[in-house]
Scaffold this motif. Structure first.
Motif: not given
Length: 363
Positions: A279-286, A306-310, A313-315, A334-338
């Protein structure tokens, strides 16, 4: 455990006006006056909690330290006598079985405090690993031999000294000590779950009411209040402390929960090490984040983030109204990418801006 269990001080709490709820199979006091009053008492003076539903295991033997070092993610084996260590305990996939406090009594004896709802599961986990690793040790569940009182708040030390527990003044943060008090054996620990200075006191159930009464008398003129699980939850959320099944769980790793400081990768091996290293090497997804909201509407557990477009992305993991700021606060997965864009909570079709914040959320 289908039958609701009673804590040793049930009648003591009833006499003091406690309202009870079923919490993880235990009949527990949730509040006495109001959650707001009890919460503020802990922040400004002190509060006394009964957390006797928690579980207590003893691990004893020549291999006890090495066993615990392998079982949990934090470092145990080289801990000095008298140290208390917080640690998640993980599965091989890096998610959390439970989070514990380990008390080093000696090089061959450790007391472990586990969450009430996980006692049976944890005991099986402890014993299965001990058998698989063929180590020289014993694991005993002694939960019924203890009541556990938690005194938390800025005047907690002063109250304990007034109650005849002078050792409280000498105890460092996250250390513990066994002592005799009024013909009772106690273990006093400078730990807590509120974000304030405080103590947890292990005592035999037969001596618990005497101790609780003495503490209440010593704190009567110092602002002390009896506090229930309601205030305990709002206090820990303001402080940003995790609750098993919420901010950490069998779906959330210590790294994702922001508890990377507990994971000692330099240890030779421990359960979940490979998965957490990946996880640490590849990056956290959430990731678990903390937040505040404007207005008064609370985002409860399970609310969509939720994101801007609704897009979901998480709970929300935990949510309440901060009694110190009258602001809705909470935690979310929350999803890291968000995380680099604007986030919102969906409150029955209305998007409310989620303002990420660093705990403590009342400061």
């Amino acid at each position: 455990m289908s039958e609701i269990q009673e804590i040793p001080l049930r009648e003591f709490h009833a006499k003091h006006g406690a309202r009870f709820v079923n919490f993880g199979g235990w009949n527990m006091p949730v509040q006495y006056t109001s959650i707001l009053e009890e919460h503020q008492a802990v922040r400004k003076a002190a509060g006394l909690f009964d957390v006797s539903h928690m579980g207590e295991f003893f691990v004893r033997g020549t291999d006890a330290g090495a066993y615990l070092d392998r079982l949990v993610v934090n470092r145990i084996a080289k801990a000095p006598v008298g140290k208390a260590i917080y640690s998640p305990m993980c599965t091989e996939d890096g998610n959390v079985v439970d989070d514990l406090i380990v008390y080093c009594i000696s090089a061959t004896e450790f007391l472990i405090c586990v969450n009430a709802g996980n006692i049976e599961k944890d005991l099986a986990w402890f014993r299965d690993k001990a058998a698989a690793w063929q180590l020289e040790l014993t694991v005993e569940d002694q939960s019924e031999q203890f009541a556990l009182l938690a005194l938390q708040g800025p005047v907690a030390e002063e109250i304990l000294v007034a109650a005849g527990l002078d050792a409280a003044a000498e105890l460092q943060r996250f250390y513990h000590q066994s002592l005799a008090w009024d013909n009772a054996e106690l273990r006093i620990c400078r730990t807590g779950y509120t974000g304030e200075d405080g103590f947890e006191i292990y005592v035999h159930p037969n001596d618990a009411e005497k101790l609780a009464q003495r503490i209440m008398e010593a704190g009567a003129e110092k602002g002390l209040k009896l506090c229930g699980l309601g205030a305990r939850d709002s206090l820990r959320l303001e402080a940003g402390l995790p609750l098993y099944g919420h901010e950490i769980s069998n779906e959330i790793s210590p790294l994702e929960a922001g508890l990377g400081w507990t994971v000692k990768f330099k240890k030779p091996d421990f359960v979940g090490k490979a998965a957490l290293a990946q996880q640490k090497e590849s990056g956290l997804k959430q990731r678990v984040i903390h937040f505040k909201l404007e207005g008064r509407r609370i985002a409860r557990e399970g609310t969509d983030v939720v994101s801007e477009n609704g897009e979901r992305v998480g709970r929300v993991l935990s949510g309440t109204l901060s009694p110190m700021t009258s602001t809705p606060i909470g935690s979310a997965l929350v999803a890291t990418e968000a995380l680099d864009a604007a986030l919102y909570v969906d409150l029955r079709g209305n998007k409310q801006t989620l303002l990420t914040a660093k705990p403590p959320l009342h400061k």
